[in-house]
Enzyme design. Structure first.
Site, PDB file in Angstrom:
ATOM      1  N   CYS A  84       0.942  -1.175   0.002  1.00  0.00           N
ATOM      2  CA  CYS A  84      -0.052   0.070  -0.152  1.00  0.00           C
ATOM      3  C   CYS A  84       0.814   1.323   0.294  1.00  0.00           C
ATOM      4  O   CYS A  84       0.419   2.322  -0.646  1.00  0.00           O
ATOM      5  CB  CYS A  84      -0.979  -0.087   1.241  1.00  0.00           C
ATOM      6  SG  CYS A  84      -1.658  -1.438   1.652  1.00  0.00           S
ATOM      7  N   CYS A  87       1.811   3.594  -3.114  1.00  0.00           N
ATOM      8  CA  CYS A  87       0.982   4.651  -3.704  1.00  0.00           C
ATOM      9  C   CYS A  87       0.337   5.485  -2.651  1.00  0.00           C
ATOM     10  O   CYS A  87       0.133   6.802  -2.993  1.00  0.00           O
ATOM     11  CB  CYS A  87      -0.294   3.898  -4.261  1.00  0.00           C
ATOM     12  SG  CYS A  87      -0.041   3.038  -5.760  1.00  0.00           S
ATOM     13  N   HIS A  88       0.054   4.997  -1.586  1.00  0.00           N
ATOM     14  CA  HIS A  88      -0.475   5.797  -0.370  1.00  0.00           C
ATOM     15  C   HIS A  88       0.460   6.558   0.563  1.00  0.00           C
ATOM     16  O   HIS A  88       0.036   7.238   1.447  1.00  0.00           O
ATOM     17  CB  HIS A  88      -1.431   5.028   0.347  1.00  0.00           C
ATOM     18  CG  HIS A  88      -2.525   4.689  -0.363  1.00  0.00           C
ATOM     19  ND1 HIS A  88      -3.762   5.375  -0.848  1.00  0.00           N
ATOM     20  CD2 HIS A  88      -2.778   3.463  -0.815  1.00  0.00           C
ATOM     21  CE1 HIS A  88      -4.703   4.756  -1.517  1.00  0.00           C
ATOM     22  NE2 HIS A  88      -4.086   3.508  -1.608  1.00  0.00           N
ATOM     23  N   MET A 125      -6.880   1.561  -7.475  1.00  0.00           N
ATOM     24  CA  MET A 125      -6.566   1.012  -6.600  1.00  0.00           C
ATOM     25  C   MET A 125      -7.004  -0.620  -6.855  1.00  0.00           C
ATOM     26  O   MET A 125      -8.094  -1.125  -7.438  1.00  0.00           O
ATOM     27  CB  MET A 125      -7.764   1.333  -5.440  1.00  0.00           C
ATOM     28  CG  MET A 125      -7.898   0.359  -4.221  1.00  0.00           C
ATOM     29  SD  MET A 125      -6.740   0.604  -3.028  1.00  0.00           S
ATOM     30  CE  MET A 125      -7.356  -0.452  -1.648  1.00  0.00           C
ATOM     31  N   HIS A 364      10.234   9.129 -12.547  1.00  0.00           N
ATOM     32  CA  HIS A 364      10.605   7.811 -12.479  1.00  0.00           C
ATOM     33  C   HIS A 364      12.088   7.426 -12.795  1.00  0.00           C
ATOM     34  O   HIS A 364      13.075   7.923 -12.397  1.00  0.00           O
ATOM     35  CB  HIS A 364       9.442   6.829 -12.597  1.00  0.00           C
ATOM     36  CG  HIS A 364       9.785   5.408 -12.076  1.00  0.00           C
ATOM     37  ND1 HIS A 364       9.744   5.110 -10.794  1.00  0.00           N
ATOM     38  CD2 HIS A 364      10.319   4.235 -12.713  1.00  0.00           C
ATOM     39  CE1 HIS A 364      10.051   3.924 -10.679  1.00  0.00           C
ATOM     40  NE2 HIS A 364      10.378   3.446 -11.532  1.00  0.00           N
ATOM     41  N   HIS A 407       7.773   3.908 -19.107  1.00  0.00           N
ATOM     42  CA  HIS A 407       8.723   3.116 -18.551  1.00  0.00           C
ATOM     43  C   HIS A 407       9.946   2.905 -19.534  1.00  0.00           C
ATOM     44  O   HIS A 407       9.931   1.912 -19.928  1.00  0.00           O
ATOM     45  CB  HIS A 407       8.328   1.854 -17.821  1.00  0.00           C
ATOM     46  CG  HIS A 407       9.024   1.530 -16.729  1.00  0.00           C
ATOM     47  ND1 HIS A 407      10.502   0.564 -16.988  1.00  0.00           N
ATOM     48  CD2 HIS A 407       8.855   1.716 -15.339  1.00  0.00           C
ATOM     49  CE1 HIS A 407      10.852   0.736 -15.895  1.00  0.00           C
ATOM     50  NE2 HIS A 407       9.941   1.074 -14.737  1.00  0.00           N
TER      51      HIS A 407
HETATM   52 FE1  DHE Z   1      13.115  -0.346 -10.835  1.00  0.00          FE
HETATM   53  C1  DHE Z   1      15.653   1.051 -12.516  1.00  0.00           C
HETATM   54  C2  DHE Z   1      12.204   2.147  -8.889  1.00  0.00           C
HETATM   55  C3  DHE Z   1      10.319  -2.052  -9.436  1.00  0.00           C
HETATM   56  C4  DHE Z   1      14.485  -3.394 -11.787  1.00  0.00           C
HETATM   57  N1  DHE Z   1      13.794   1.568 -10.917  1.00  0.00           N
HETATM   58  C5  DHE Z   1      14.806   1.836 -11.547  1.00  0.00           C
HETATM   59  C6  DHE Z   1      15.043   3.213 -11.162  1.00  0.00           C
HETATM   60  C7  DHE Z   1      13.909   3.566 -10.202  1.00  0.00           C
HETATM   61  C8  DHE Z   1      13.161   2.041 -10.032  1.00  0.00           C
HETATM   62  C9  DHE Z   1      13.799   4.877  -9.252  1.00  0.00           C
HETATM   63  C10 DHE Z   1      16.011   4.195 -11.685  1.00  0.00           C
HETATM   64  C11 DHE Z   1      17.225   4.019 -10.974  1.00  0.00           C
HETATM   65  C12 DHE Z   1      18.057   5.073 -11.678  1.00  0.00           C
HETATM   66  O1  DHE Z   1      18.525   5.031 -12.826  1.00  0.00           O
HETATM   67  O2  DHE Z   1      19.106   5.948 -10.857  1.00  0.00           O
HETATM   68  N2  DHE Z   1      11.716  -0.234  -9.452  1.00  0.00           N
HETATM   69  C13 DHE Z   1      11.549   0.927  -8.939  1.00  0.00           C
HETATM   70  C14 DHE Z   1      10.239   1.100  -8.143  1.00  0.00           C
HETATM   71  O3  DHE Z   1       9.610   1.949  -7.313  1.00  0.00           O
HETATM   72  C15 DHE Z   1       9.369  -0.204  -8.473  1.00  0.00           C
HETATM   73  C16 DHE Z   1       8.326   0.195  -9.444  1.00  0.00           C
HETATM   74  C17 DHE Z   1       9.023  -1.008  -7.371  1.00  0.00           C
HETATM   75  C18 DHE Z   1       9.988  -1.185  -6.168  1.00  0.00           C
HETATM   76  O4  DHE Z   1       9.588  -1.453  -5.039  1.00  0.00           O
HETATM   77  O5  DHE Z   1      11.032  -1.316  -6.477  1.00  0.00           O
HETATM   78  C19 DHE Z   1      10.424  -0.934  -9.259  1.00  0.00           C
HETATM   79  N3  DHE Z   1      12.316  -2.496 -10.905  1.00  0.00           N
HETATM   80  C20 DHE Z   1      11.275  -3.041 -10.243  1.00  0.00           C
HETATM   81  C21 DHE Z   1      11.050  -4.262 -10.478  1.00  0.00           C
HETATM   82  O6  DHE Z   1      10.317  -5.215 -10.286  1.00  0.00           O
HETATM   83  C22 DHE Z   1      12.584  -4.884 -11.160  1.00  0.00           C
HETATM   84  C23 DHE Z   1      12.106  -5.487 -12.616  1.00  0.00           C
HETATM   85  C24 DHE Z   1      13.134  -5.969 -10.269  1.00  0.00           C
HETATM   86  C25 DHE Z   1      13.625  -5.369  -8.943  1.00  0.00           C
HETATM   87  O7  DHE Z   1      14.655  -5.227  -8.596  1.00  0.00           O
HETATM   88  O8  DHE Z   1      12.479  -5.316  -7.981  1.00  0.00           O
HETATM   89  C26 DHE Z   1      13.169  -3.465 -11.541  1.00  0.00           C
HETATM   90  N4  DHE Z   1      14.727  -1.020 -12.059  1.00  0.00           N
HETATM   91  C27 DHE Z   1      14.919  -2.340 -12.428  1.00  0.00           C
HETATM   92  C28 DHE Z   1      16.202  -2.043 -13.190  1.00  0.00           C
HETATM   93  C29 DHE Z   1      16.419  -0.855 -13.241  1.00  0.00           C
HETATM   94  C30 DHE Z   1      15.598  -0.230 -12.628  1.00  0.00           C
HETATM   95  C31 DHE Z   1      16.706  -3.390 -13.866  1.00  0.00           C
HETATM   96  C32 DHE Z   1      17.660  -0.415 -14.381  1.00  0.00           C
HETATM   97  C33 DHE Z   1      17.388  -0.175 -15.636  1.00  0.00           C
HETATM   98  C34 DHE Z   1      18.620   0.574 -16.421  1.00  0.00           C
HETATM   99  O9  DHE Z   1      18.981  -0.265 -17.632  1.00  0.00           O
HETATM  100  O10 DHE Z   1      19.150   1.487 -16.146  1.00  0.00           O
END
Ligand code: DHE
Length: 581
Positions: A84, A87-88, A125, A364, A407
Site C-alpha cells: 500500500c 501509492c498511499h 486501487m 521515475h 517506462h
Molecule cells: Fe526498478 C531502475 C524504482 C520495480 C528493475 N527502478 C529503476 C529506477 C528507479 C526504480 C527509481 C531508476 C534508477 C536510476 O536510474 O537511478 N523499480 C522502482 C520502483 O519503485 C518499483 C516500481 C517498485 C519497487 O518497489 O522497487 C521498481 N524494478 C522494479 C522491478 O520489479 C524490477 C524489474 C526488479 C527489481 O529489482 O525489483 C526492477 N529497475 C530495475 C532495473 C533498473 C531499474 C533493472 C535499471 C534499468 C537500467 O537499465 O538502468
C-alpha cells in the site's frame, strides 16, 4: 458470493459510482466487476519491503476505534509497506494514491474501507480481495489498521550512516593496476535479486568471475567514469563499492544510506572522475553525497518540501533516478512526488548549489539522448516525458508520451531513417512504443516531438534497448499477464519499423519449462553484437540468462550456474560507464 456482492453494492453506492437507486436492486454485472480489476501496469508501484521488516510501535487504544492484536498489527504493517505504501505513502499522507490518514478513513468507516480494499476502484486501487491476493481476514485487519493512527518509520541520519560505514580495503592498500587479465570493460554486473548478491560475468567467455554479497535486491549497478569501480544499491539502502581491479573483484567499502533506496551514481565530469558518489533513498526522503573512493557520507540533503505545481507540503518525496552530467560537475536527481529535477552542483559540497527545475510529478526512470546533452525522464503516472538540457541547465520540453505509463529504463537511442537521432520508450500500461526526436540542431522540426508510435506485444513492458552498432530495437514485456508475452521479447528492424516486430521466445530458448519465466532487461555487450536477457523465475525455480546474437536474432548462449537465482538487471561496464544505450 452474495455477501460479497452486497458489500460491493454498499460500496458503489457510497462512492456514488451508481447513480440510479433502481440499479441498487440488481447485482453487479461481470462488466462492473471487471471495471474494478486493476492491470499489472497499475500495480507497478514501489513495494517498501525493507520498511515492512521494521518494528513499528502500535498506537494506543482510542475510544470507538477498533484495536488489533500484536499479531494482527505485525501482519498489517507488513501488508501496508509491501503493497500500500508505494501509492498511499509511508506516512499514509498520499502519493499517487489518496491519503489514508485517520481524518479521512474514520469518516468513511470500517465497512467502506473493507469494500474498497476488497474490490478496488477504476481509479487504480487494486482489487486486493476479489483477486485473491488478500484473504477476508487480511482485508478485515487492514480496514481496522487504517482506522488507527499511522506509524512513523525511523529516520536515518548522519550518525546512523557513519555507524554503518565500513572501509574494508583502504585506498592505499588497493592495487595500482588490474591484478588479472579480464576484459573489465566487457564485464556484466548481474543482480541476483532475492539472494542479495551481484554476479560479475565475463562478457567474452560467459564465465562467472565473482559473486559478491551486496544489499538486498540490488536495484541498479553503476560504474565510475574510470571503469574501475562498481557501485551497487540494495533496496535496504546498502551501497557497495567494488574494486574491479582486485583479483577477484571485491567490496572495498560499504555504507547504508537509508532504509529504502533505489538509485546510485558517481561523478563523471572531466576532472571529477570517481571523486564523489551519490545515492537516493525512498525512505527517509533524501539523497547523500559520498566520497567516491571510500563511501564516507559527506552530505545529506532532504527532499521534503513543496510540490512544484500546487505548492503543497509533501512529507516524503522519494528520490527516483539519478544520473551524472557529462556537461558540468552536476548530479541530476529526480524527485518523484514533488516533480522537481534537481541539478546538484558538486564542485563545492560545503556550499552546495542546487538548481530546482519544475517538471512534472511522479518522475521515475530515464536516460540521456545520444549526445548526453539532454536527459529524458518519465513522469510515469502523468504519461509525460520531461526533457532537461544539461548544457543550458533548463527544462526544454514536457512531452505527452501517447501511451499509459511510460517506462523507459534508460531508453533507447538510434538514428531513425526519416527523423534522425531519436529516443524511444515503451509503456507499462499498454503496447505503445513512443519515439521522440532528439536533434534540435540537425532536425529541429522533429526535436522533442513524438515522431512515431509503434505497437509492441502488449502492456507490462519495462525496458527498451538498442546500441549504436545495432539496427534492432528490443522491447521486453515481463509484467504482461499472458505467459507467452511475458516470456518473450519483441524486436523491430530500425530500418523498417513499419514492418512490425519479430517475437524472440527467450523463455523457451532458456530450456526452462517450469515457472513464469519473465524475460526482463536487455543489455548489450561492449561491442554491440550481443544482447543479454534475464529469464527471471521465482526464487525456488530455475532461472537463466539468454544471450542473443544481434545480427541473426538467434540464441548464442544460455548462461546457467548454481546460484543463478532471480537475475534481473544486467549492467555492462563499458556501456554503463559511458551511458551508451
Ligand atoms: Fe526498478 C531502475 C524504482 C520495480 C528493475 N527502478 C529503476 C529506477 C528507479 C526504480 C527509481 C531508476 C534508477 C536510476 O536510474 O537511478 N523499480 C522502482 C520502483 O519503485 C518499483 C516500481 C517498485 C519497487 O518497489 O522497487 C521498481 N524494478 C522494479 C522491478 O520489479 C524490477 C524489474 C526488479 C527489481 O529489482 O525489483 C526492477 N529497475 C530495475 C532495473 C533498473 C531499474 C533493472 C535499471 C534499468 C537500467 O537499465 O538502468
Amino acid at each position: 458470493m452474495r455477501r460479497r456482492h452486497s458489500a460491493l453494492l454498499a460500496f458503489l453506492l457510497a462512492t456514488s459510482m451508481l447513480a440510479a437507486p433502481a440499479f441498487a436492486q440488481k447485482l453487479p454485472t461481470p462488466e462492473e466487476l471487471k471495471a474494478h480489476e486493476t492491470t499489472p501496469g497499475k500495480r507497478y508501484e514501489p513495494s517498501l519491503d525493507v520498511l515492512r521488516e521494521q518494528e513499528m510501535k502500535k498506537p494506543g487504544v482510542e475510544e470507538g476505534i477498533p484495536t488489533l492484536t500484536d499479531e494482527e498489527w505485525a501482519i498489517a504493517n507488513t501488508i501496508y509497506f509491501e503493497r500500500c505504501a508505494g501509492c498511499h505513502g509511508t506516512l499514509r499522507k498520499g502519493a499517487t494514491g489518496k491519503p489514508l490518514t485517520p481524518d479521512v478513513t474514520r469518516e468513511k468507516g470500517y465497512e467502506y474501507l473493507k469494500a474498497f480494499i476488497t474490490y478496488g476502484s477504476p481509479a487504480g486501487m487494486p482489487n486486493w480481495g476479489t483477486s485473491g491476493e488478500l484473504t477476508e481476514r487480511e482485508v478485515d485487519i487492514m480496514a481496522r489498521y487504517l482506522l488507527n493512527e499511522p506509524v512513523a518509520p525511523p529516520e536515518w541520519g548522519m550518525k546512523e550512516m557513519r555507524d554503518s560505514w565500513k572501509v574494508l580495503v583502504p585506498v592505499d592498500q588497493r592495487p595500482t593496476k588490474p591484478m588479472h587479465d579480464i576484459d573489465i570493460d566487457n564485464l556484466f554486473s548481474v543482480t541476483l535479486r532475492d539472494i542479495g548478491e551481484v554476479a560479475l560475468i565475463d562478457g567474452n567467455t560467459y564465465e562467472v568471475v565473482a559473486r559478491i554479497k551486496t544489499g538486498y535486491a540490488v536495484h541498479i549497478s553503476r560504474f565510475s567514469k574510470s571503469g574501475r569501480y562498481l557501485y551497487t544499491v540494495g533496496r535496504d539502502g546498502l551501497i557497495n563499492l567494488i574494486d574491479l581491479w582486485m583479483n577477484p573483484p571485491q567490496t572495498v567499502a560499504q555504507v547504508k544510506i537509508g532504509i529504502e533506496a533505489r538509485s546510485v551514481d558517481s561523478s563523471k565530469f572531466e576532472g571529477w572522475e570517481d571523486r564523489y558518489a551519490i545515492a537516493g533513498a525512498y525512505w527517509p526522503p533524501h539523497y547523500v553525497i559520498l566520497d567516491g573512493l571510500t563511501l564516507e557520507p559527506l552530505r545529506i540533503e532532504s527532499t521534503r518540501g513543496y510540490t512544484y505545481d500546487t505548492e503543497e507540503y509533501h512529507p516524503e518525496p522519494r528520490v527516483a533516478s539519478i544520473v551524472s552530467s557529462h556537461w558540468g560537475p552536476e548530479f541530476v536527481v529526480n524527485v518523484k512526488e514533488t516533480g522537481h529535477i534537481l541539478l546538484v552542483d558538486y564542485s563545492d559540497i560545503n556550499a552546495l548549489k542546487v538548481t530546482k527545475i519544475e517538471s512534472e510529478r511522479f518522475l521515475h526512470d530515464g536516460g540521456f539522448d545520444s549526445t548526453k546533452r539532454y536527459f529524458l525522464v518519465a513522469a510515469n503516472a502523468r504519461n509525460r516525458i520531461a526533457v532537461v538540457d544539461l548544457k543550458e541547465r533548463r527544462l526544454v520540453a514536457l512531452i505527452d508520451s501517447r501511451g499509459d505509463r511510460p517506462h523507459p529504463g534508460r531508453g533507447a537511442n538510434f538514428v531513425h531513417p526519416k527523423y534522425g537521432p531519436v529516443w524511444a520508450t515503451s509503456h507499462l500500461g499498454d503496447e505503445t512504443i513512443t519515439i521522440i526526436g532528439t536533434d534540435p540542431e540537425g532536425h529541429p522540426e522533429y526535436a522533442w516531438k513524438v515522431v512515431q508510435t509503434l505497437e509492441g506485444q502488449g502492456g507490462g513492458s519495462l525496458f527498451v534497448k538498442t546500441h549504436p552498432n545495432s539496427r534492432h530495437l528490443y522491447v521486453d514485456t515481463p509484467l504482461n499477464p499472458e505467459p507467452e508475452i511475458s516470456s518473450s521479447v519483441a524486436v523491430f528492424d530500425i530500418d523498417n519499423l513499419e514492418a512490425g516486430y519479430e517475437v524472440l521466445p527467450i523463455g523457451e530458448w532458456s530450456g526452462i519449462a517450469e515457472g513464469q519465466r519473465r524475460v526482463v532487461h536487455g543489455e548489450f555487450n561492449k561491442q554491440g553484437t550481443e544482447i543479454w536477457f534475464s529469464v527471471w523465475n521465482a526464487k525456488n525455480q530455475e532461472s537463466a540468462i539468454v544471450v542473443v546474437d544481434d545480427r541473426t536474432l538467434k540464441p548464442k548462449k544460455v548462461i546457467k550456474f548454481d546460484g543463478l537465482i532471480t537475475p534481473t538487471g544486467k549492467f555492462n561496464v563499458y556501456n554503463t560507464r559511458f551511458d551508451i544505450y
